[in-house]
Design a protein around this motif. Structure first.
Motif: not given
Length: 494
Positions: A317, A328, A345-348, A406, A408, A411-412, A414
């Motif tokens: 990733w 995002r 994918k997207t993440f916040n 991050i 995956p 998806a955030s 941390s």
């Protein structure tokens, strides 16, 4: 008168001789052309051979000349091997027959004579009382007295004709002719029987059609061979290679018996098969097949085969767009082999994310890739930035850089950690004379590029006493000159 009697005797003798000669000529003209049906009775354990002389209507049951013959049992009268045949009137059981099983001669309605040359009637296990059931025409039994004096034969005869008589006297009254004083009739000599059976074993033919003299001649030739005994050839062949086998072609052996001169060639050396050595001439890739060359070291032939494409096996990733509060980011998994995109994918940047300082950076190994390797954690990737610029590869990581942890799977982001590299007060990832001068200006003259309350001030407080002073300058001078060791793992900021 005596002369007349003498002349009469001479005339009668001449007539007998002439008639005998005529009989011999007539018999010879038909006997030389024989029709012999031959076969084997076996269940894999019990084996006996038979042949039927169609001219004489005689059936011979015999062995192979080496082991005694034993017939199988058959389940009922209708399944016997000769059931229903009417072309046999006499059955001869040869001397090497040790057993005749159930229903072997059942329902042979034309058989009127049984000749026993073997002592197979010595016990109940040797000739079944069911062997000749349904042979209702049987009236003549021939054999040595010792062979015919048992109750077993009586049971055989009673079963054959469906009679209930309990003794030989009663059977004799019913028309039976029991010869107890030696064999009679014109059955074939034992050596001719052996010739017929041995020829069947040698050739595997079930029917012999032709001159009987040919069969006899073949038998005599076998008997004359020094290697032939016990009804079989025992050659002592020497073996040599006449033609070597190749990868695909059979080789040939030459067999020669020095005792009798018999010789033959036989293609019995199996092909060697190719001795391939494989060599990969094109490595497979994720989406492209590879090629293997198979080279035979014997015949130099080549074949080629494909190696299946490996497919994308492992991916890593990576952040293509970093998430920021309110927007995002984007993650992509790139194949480690070909860098092709496998997933995205997207993440916040979620609220409440853990924020702290990262200390313990080694100034001798603080590249972006080095830091990521040191931080490697299962299920996490790391995005390092200075301001809005991503640091990667050999970019140096210094004070003020941000390490985003991050996950995956979630998806955030941390965790967000700000780097503090003690002594690096300009954030370029190096501790050098510029940093020493900046700390000196701030400590002694309260001037220079370091701003109070910033991450750079925290990096300038090398002894962690809450103030940037001469002691901090002294410690930074030792780092720059290499004269003093400084422990970067101390945590004065969290």
């Amino acid at each position: 008168m005596k002369i007349i009697k003498s002349l009469l005797c001479i005339a009668l003798s001449l007539m007998l001789i002439f008639s005998s000669a005529l009989y011999f000529v007539a018999y010879a003209s038909t006997a030389n052309y024989r029709y012999l049906e031959r076969g084997v009775l076996t269940d894999g354990t019990n084996t006996a051979y038979y042949f039927i002389d169609k001219d004489r209507k005689e059936l011979y049951l015999t062995g192979d000349g080496i082991t005694n013959a034993r017939t199988p049992d058959y389940p009922d009268a209708d399944s016997g091997p000769f059931a229903g045949r009417t072309d046999v009137t006499k059955i001869i059981i040869e001397e090497d027959v040790a057993r005749v099983g159930d229903y072997v001669f059942a329902n042979m309605k034309s058989v009127d004579t049984l000749e026993v040359q073997s002592n197979l009637l010595s016990s109940e296990s040797n000739m079944s009382g069911k062997a000749m059931i349904g042979c209702t025409a049987l009236r003549h039994i021939q054999g040595e007295s010792a062979f015919l004096s048992t109750d077993v034969l009586l049971e055989v005869v009673k079963g054959a004709v469906n009679a209930f008589s309990g003794n030989w006297v009663q059977l004799a009254l019913n028309g039976f002719n029991i010869v107890r004083d030696g064999l009679s009739g014109n059955t074939l000599p034992n050596e001719e029987v052996a010739a017929i059976v041995n020829d069947y074993i040698a050739t595997g033919e079930e029917v012999f059609l032709g001159e009987y003299s040919t069969l006899q001649e073949s038998y005599e030739q076998r008997m004359a061979c020094p290697c032939y005994h016990e009804n079989a050839y025992h050659h002592n062949y020497s073996v040599s290679v006449s033609k070597a086998a190749t990868c695909t072609e059979w080789g040939k052996h030459y067999y020669h018996c020095p005792n009798c001169g018999d010789a033959y060639y036989l293609d019995d050396i199996e092909p060697l098969g190719h001795n391939y050595v494989s060599n990969v001439i094109l490595e497979p890739k994720c989406t492209e097949v590879g090629v293997v060359q198979n080279h035979c070291t014997r015949c130099n032939s080549n074949t080629y085969s494909e190696i299946a494409a490996t497919g994308h096996q492992h991916g890593t990733w990576t952040v293509t767009v970093m998430a920021v509060p309110g927007a995002r980011g984007t993650l992509k998994m790139l194949c480690d082999e070909c860098n092709a995109e496998m997933q995205s994918k997207t993440f916040n940047m979620v609220n409440g994310v853990l924020r702290d300082y990262k200390v313990g950076i080694d100034p001798a190994n603080n590249t972006a890739d080095g830091i990521k390797t040191q931080l490697a954690a299962n299920g996490y990737i790391f995005y390092i930035q200075r301001g809005t610029t991503e640091l990667k590869g050999n970019d140096l990581v210094g004070t003020g850089a941000i390490i985003n942890s991050i996950r995956p799977a979630a998806a955030s982001v941390s965790r967000v950690s700000t780097v503090i590299l003690y002594g690096d007060v300009d954030g370029n990832g190096m501790i050098n004379d510029t940093d020493r001068q900046n700390i000196k200006q701030y400590a002694f003259f309260d001037s220079g590029s370091i701003q109070p309350g910033t991450d750079y001030e925290k990096a300038a407080d090398l002894n962690g006493d809450g103030a940037v002073d001469a002691f901090d300058w002294f410690l930074c001078d030792g780092i720059v000159t290499g004269e003093r060791y400084f422990d970067q793992t101390v945590d004065y900021v969290n």
